[in-house]
Design a protein around this motif. Structure first.
Motif, PDB file in Angstrom:
ATOM      1  N   LYS A   6       0.807  -1.236   0.000  1.00 45.57           N
ATOM      2  CA  LYS A   6       0.000   0.000   0.000  1.00 45.57           C
ATOM      3  C   LYS A   6       0.838   1.284   0.000  1.00 45.57           C
ATOM      4  O   LYS A   6       0.301   2.384  -0.074  1.00 45.57           O
ATOM      5  CB  LYS A   6      -0.953   0.016   1.201  1.00 45.57           C
ATOM      6  CG  LYS A   6      -2.050  -1.028   1.105  1.00 45.57           C
ATOM      7  CD  LYS A   6      -3.005  -0.700  -0.009  1.00 45.57           C
ATOM      8  CE  LYS A   6      -4.184  -1.640  -0.045  1.00 45.57           C
ATOM      9  NZ  LYS A   6      -5.106  -1.323  -1.111  1.00 45.57           N
ATOM     10  N   ARG A   7       2.158   1.137   0.101  1.00 43.85           N
ATOM     11  CA  ARG A   7       3.071   2.262  -0.067  1.00 43.85           C
ATOM     12  C   ARG A   7       3.969   1.910  -1.243  1.00 43.85           C
ATOM     13  O   ARG A   7       4.619   0.865  -1.231  1.00 43.85           O
ATOM     14  CB  ARG A   7       3.902   2.490   1.193  1.00 43.85           C
ATOM     15  CG  ARG A   7       3.093   2.934   2.390  1.00 43.85           C
ATOM     16  CD  ARG A   7       3.934   2.906   3.672  1.00 43.85           C
ATOM     17  NE  ARG A   7       3.097   3.093   4.835  1.00 43.85           N
ATOM     18  CZ  ARG A   7       2.421   2.103   5.436  1.00 43.85           C
ATOM     19  NH1 ARG A   7       2.492   0.861   4.993  1.00 43.85           N
ATOM     20  NH2 ARG A   7       1.667   2.361   6.487  1.00 43.85           N
ATOM     21  N   ILE A   8       4.009   2.780  -2.255  1.00 44.58           N
ATOM     22  CA  ILE A   8       4.768   2.487  -3.473  1.00 44.58           C
ATOM     23  C   ILE A   8       5.796   3.588  -3.696  1.00 44.58           C
ATOM     24  O   ILE A   8       5.470   4.777  -3.662  1.00 44.58           O
ATOM     25  CB  ILE A   8       3.833   2.379  -4.699  1.00 44.58           C
ATOM     26  CG1 ILE A   8       2.845   1.229  -4.508  1.00 44.58           C
ATOM     27  CG2 ILE A   8       4.646   2.189  -5.978  1.00 44.58           C
ATOM     28  CD1 ILE A   8       1.804   1.105  -5.606  1.00 44.58           C
ATOM     29  N   LEU A   9       7.053   3.173  -3.940  1.00 50.18           N
ATOM     30  CA  LEU A   9       8.133   4.097  -4.261  1.00 50.18           C
ATOM     31  C   LEU A   9       8.619   3.786  -5.668  1.00 50.18           C
ATOM     32  O   LEU A   9       8.956   2.636  -5.975  1.00 50.18           O
ATOM     33  CB  LEU A   9       9.296   3.941  -3.273  1.00 50.18           C
ATOM     34  CG  LEU A   9       8.965   4.013  -1.786  1.00 50.18           C
ATOM     35  CD1 LEU A   9      10.241   3.858  -0.952  1.00 50.18           C
ATOM     36  CD2 LEU A   9       8.236   5.302  -1.436  1.00 50.18           C
TER      37      LEU A   9
ATOM     38  N   GLY B 231      -6.574   2.579  -3.059  1.00 52.39           N
ATOM     39  CA  GLY B 231      -6.422   2.800  -1.620  1.00 52.39           C
ATOM     40  C   GLY B 231      -4.977   2.843  -1.156  1.00 52.39           C
ATOM     41  O   GLY B 231      -4.671   2.500  -0.007  1.00 52.39           O
ATOM     42  N   ILE B 232      -4.093   3.304  -2.021  1.00 51.60           N
ATOM     43  CA  ILE B 232      -2.678   3.417  -1.662  1.00 51.60           C
ATOM     44  C   ILE B 232      -2.529   4.421  -0.511  1.00 51.60           C
ATOM     45  O   ILE B 232      -3.216   5.436  -0.457  1.00 51.60           O
ATOM     46  CB  ILE B 232      -1.863   3.856  -2.909  1.00 51.60           C
ATOM     47  CG1 ILE B 232      -1.905   2.768  -3.978  1.00 51.60           C
ATOM     48  CG2 ILE B 232      -0.440   4.219  -2.547  1.00 51.60           C
ATOM     49  CD1 ILE B 232      -1.347   1.431  -3.561  1.00 51.60           C
ATOM     50  N   LEU B 233      -1.599   4.155   0.410  1.00 53.77           N
ATOM     51  CA  LEU B 233      -1.392   5.013   1.591  1.00 53.77           C
ATOM     52  C   LEU B 233      -0.367   6.119   1.359  1.00 53.77           C
ATOM     53  O   LEU B 233      -0.420   7.164   2.000  1.00 53.77           O
ATOM     54  CB  LEU B 233      -0.938   4.167   2.782  1.00 53.77           C
ATOM     55  CG  LEU B 233      -1.919   3.119   3.269  1.00 53.77           C
ATOM     56  CD1 LEU B 233      -1.279   2.262   4.359  1.00 53.77           C
ATOM     57  CD2 LEU B 233      -3.186   3.785   3.782  1.00 53.77           C
ATOM     58  N   LEU B 234       0.603   5.879   0.455  1.00 51.25           N
ATOM     59  CA  LEU B 234       1.685   6.834   0.211  1.00 51.25           C
ATOM     60  C   LEU B 234       2.314   6.493  -1.131  1.00 51.25           C
ATOM     61  O   LEU B 234       2.418   5.316  -1.490  1.00 51.25           O
ATOM     62  CB  LEU B 234       2.727   6.720   1.332  1.00 51.25           C
ATOM     63  CG  LEU B 234       3.983   7.582   1.223  1.00 51.25           C
ATOM     64  CD1 LEU B 234       4.383   8.085   2.599  1.00 51.25           C
ATOM     65  CD2 LEU B 234       5.140   6.827   0.601  1.00 51.25           C
ATOM     66  N   VAL B 235       2.742   7.529  -1.856  1.00 52.08           N
ATOM     67  CA  VAL B 235       3.435   7.351  -3.138  1.00 52.08           C
ATOM     68  C   VAL B 235       4.733   8.139  -3.069  1.00 52.08           C
ATOM     69  O   VAL B 235       4.752   9.277  -2.591  1.00 52.08           O
ATOM     70  CB  VAL B 235       2.581   7.862  -4.316  1.00 52.08           C
ATOM     71  CG1 VAL B 235       3.327   7.712  -5.633  1.00 52.08           C
ATOM     72  CG2 VAL B 235       1.257   7.138  -4.372  1.00 52.08           C
ATOM     73  N   GLY B 236       5.825   7.523  -3.546  1.00 54.13           N
ATOM     74  CA  GLY B 236       7.113   8.197  -3.535  1.00 54.13           C
ATOM     75  C   GLY B 236       7.837   8.066  -4.854  1.00 54.13           C
ATOM     76  O   GLY B 236       7.521   7.201  -5.672  1.00 54.13           O
ATOM     77  N   THR B 237       8.827   8.938  -5.060  1.00 59.07           N
ATOM     78  CA  THR B 237       9.619   8.934  -6.283  1.00 59.07           C
ATOM     79  C   THR B 237      11.022   9.450  -5.997  1.00 59.07           C
ATOM     80  O   THR B 237      11.230  10.221  -5.054  1.00 59.07           O
ATOM     81  CB  THR B 237       8.965   9.807  -7.376  1.00 59.07           C
ATOM     82  OG1 THR B 237       9.754   9.746  -8.563  1.00 59.07           O
ATOM     83  CG2 THR B 237       8.830  11.255  -6.942  1.00 59.07           C
TER      84      THR B 237
ATOM     85  N   ILE C 177       2.739  12.506  -0.610  1.00 65.25           N
ATOM     86  CA  ILE C 177       3.694  12.229  -1.680  1.00 65.25           C
ATOM     87  C   ILE C 177       5.100  12.421  -1.125  1.00 65.25           C
ATOM     88  O   ILE C 177       5.425  13.478  -0.576  1.00 65.25           O
ATOM     89  CB  ILE C 177       3.453  13.169  -2.881  1.00 65.25           C
ATOM     90  CG1 ILE C 177       2.009  13.053  -3.382  1.00 65.25           C
ATOM     91  CG2 ILE C 177       4.447  12.864  -4.000  1.00 65.25           C
ATOM     92  CD1 ILE C 177       1.619  14.130  -4.384  1.00 65.25           C
ATOM     93  N   LEU C 178       5.935  11.406  -1.276  1.00 70.06           N
ATOM     94  CA  LEU C 178       7.322  11.417  -0.811  1.00 70.06           C
ATOM     95  C   LEU C 178       8.212  11.638  -2.030  1.00 70.06           C
ATOM     96  O   LEU C 178       8.282  10.780  -2.912  1.00 70.06           O
ATOM     97  CB  LEU C 178       7.631  10.086  -0.113  1.00 70.06           C
ATOM     98  CG  LEU C 178       9.013   9.854   0.458  1.00 70.06           C
ATOM     99  CD1 LEU C 178       9.400  10.926   1.464  1.00 70.06           C
ATOM    100  CD2 LEU C 178       9.071   8.469   1.104  1.00 70.06           C
ATOM    101  N   GLU C 179       8.873  12.794  -2.089  1.00 68.13           N
ATOM    102  CA  GLU C 179       9.648  13.169  -3.271  1.00 68.13           C
ATOM    103  C   GLU C 179      11.131  13.330  -2.929  1.00 68.13           C
ATOM    104  O   GLU C 179      11.492  13.546  -1.784  1.00 68.13           O
ATOM    105  CB  GLU C 179       9.113  14.477  -3.865  1.00 68.13           C
ATOM    106  CG  GLU C 179       7.683  14.359  -4.368  1.00 68.13           C
ATOM    107  CD  GLU C 179       7.061  15.680  -4.789  1.00 68.13           C
ATOM    108  OE1 GLU C 179       6.326  15.675  -5.790  1.00 68.13           O
ATOM    109  OE2 GLU C 179       7.297  16.713  -4.122  1.00 68.13           O
ATOM    110  N   GLY C 180      11.958  13.255  -3.975  1.00 66.24           N
ATOM    111  CA  GLY C 180      13.390  13.498  -3.806  1.00 66.24           C
ATOM    112  C   GLY C 180      14.136  12.362  -3.131  1.00 66.24           C
ATOM    113  O   GLY C 180      15.136  12.589  -2.452  1.00 66.24           O
ATOM    114  N   LEU C 181      13.680  11.127  -3.323  1.00 66.15           N
ATOM    115  CA  LEU C 181      14.341   9.974  -2.710  1.00 66.15           C
ATOM    116  C   LEU C 181      15.657   9.659  -3.417  1.00 66.15           C
ATOM    117  O   LEU C 181      15.838   9.993  -4.587  1.00 66.15           O
ATOM    118  CB  LEU C 181      13.431   8.744  -2.800  1.00 66.15           C
ATOM    119  CG  LEU C 181      12.147   8.825  -1.978  1.00 66.15           C
ATOM    120  CD1 LEU C 181      11.177   7.736  -2.414  1.00 66.15           C
ATOM    121  CD2 LEU C 181      12.466   8.715  -0.493  1.00 66.15           C
ATOM    122  N   ASN C 182      16.553   8.985  -2.714  1.00 61.26           N
ATOM    123  CA  ASN C 182      17.767   8.454  -3.312  1.00 61.26           C
ATOM    124  C   ASN C 182      17.629   6.937  -3.321  1.00 61.26           C
ATOM    125  O   ASN C 182      17.889   6.271  -2.324  1.00 61.26           O
ATOM    126  CB  ASN C 182      18.998   8.873  -2.517  1.00 61.26           C
ATOM    127  CG  ASN C 182      20.270   8.250  -3.060  1.00 61.26           C
ATOM    128  OD1 ASN C 182      20.254   7.568  -4.088  1.00 61.26           O
ATOM    129  ND2 ASN C 182      21.369   8.470  -2.377  1.00 61.26           N
TER     130      ASN C 182
END
Length: 193
Positions: A99-102, A123-129, A155-160
């Motif tokens: 339910k959390r996708i990066l 019903g995703i809980l969080l999305v990141g890139t 939205i979780l952005e700027g991941l390494n």
């Protein structure tokens, strides 16, 4: 157990065009005779690895301090994709995703409006890139942001994600408790069991 830091360093990370440039001011320095080291810093809320809260694009949307911490802790799936991610792409990955996708895409994984609709419907809980933004800035209406944030999905952005293999992990990416803020830098890690 292996812990993988997926954050970018705040002061050296690329800055989204038009955002404030983070800086650190050294106020006291032991090498100059002070009794301790003491720093202050300035940054924009969207600097480096960060969470966008609904209030970033949604009038009266939740701010980072109003989001449940549980959103940022738990099982996640890292998916490797590049380019514009559509609803059809999301439909293909949902059967294998948590339910959390990066999205890992060498900073080229961008979400379309149809992709955002599919994630919201699932019903995703969080999305990141690993991109500075989840979508291209060519569409100034920011439909993917509006769809996700309107559904309360941070939205979780700027991941390494350069050292991360696709697969399932445990995510820890808590935002700072910034009262009334639309975003917050985070220290994000993945735990491989």
């Amino acid at each position: 157990m292996k812990v993988i830091d997926i954050s970018r360093e705040l002061f050296s990370a690329p800055v989204y065009p038009g955002d404030p440039i983070p800086r650190r001011d050294r106020l006291r320095r032991m090498d100059l005779g002070d009794i301790c080291n003491l720093s202050g810093f300035y940054t924009g809320c969207h600097a480096s690895t960060h969470i966008d809260a609904p209030s970033h694009f949604i009038e009266d949307g939740k701010t980072v301090d109003q989001l449940e911490p549980e959103r940022f802790l738990g099982e996640c799936t890292v998916i490797e994709m590049q380019g514009i991610i559509t609803g059809s792409d999301i439909d293909r990955i949902l059967p294998i995703a948590k339910k959390r996708i990066l999205f890992k895409g060498e900073e080229k994984a961008l979400l379309s409006e149809s992709g955002a609709f599919a994630l919201t419907d699932a019903g995703i809980l969080l999305v990141g890139t690993d991109s500075l933004s989840i979508e291209t800035d060519k569409d100034e209406a920011y439909p993917a942001h509006r769809e996700l944030l309107g559904a309360g999905i941070p939205i979780l952005e700027g991941l390494n994600l350069s050292e991360v293999e696709p697969g399932n992990y445990r995510l820890i990416a808590l935002p700072l408790l910034l009262g009334g803020a639309e975003a917050s830098p985070v220290r994000a890690v993945l735990v491989a069991e």
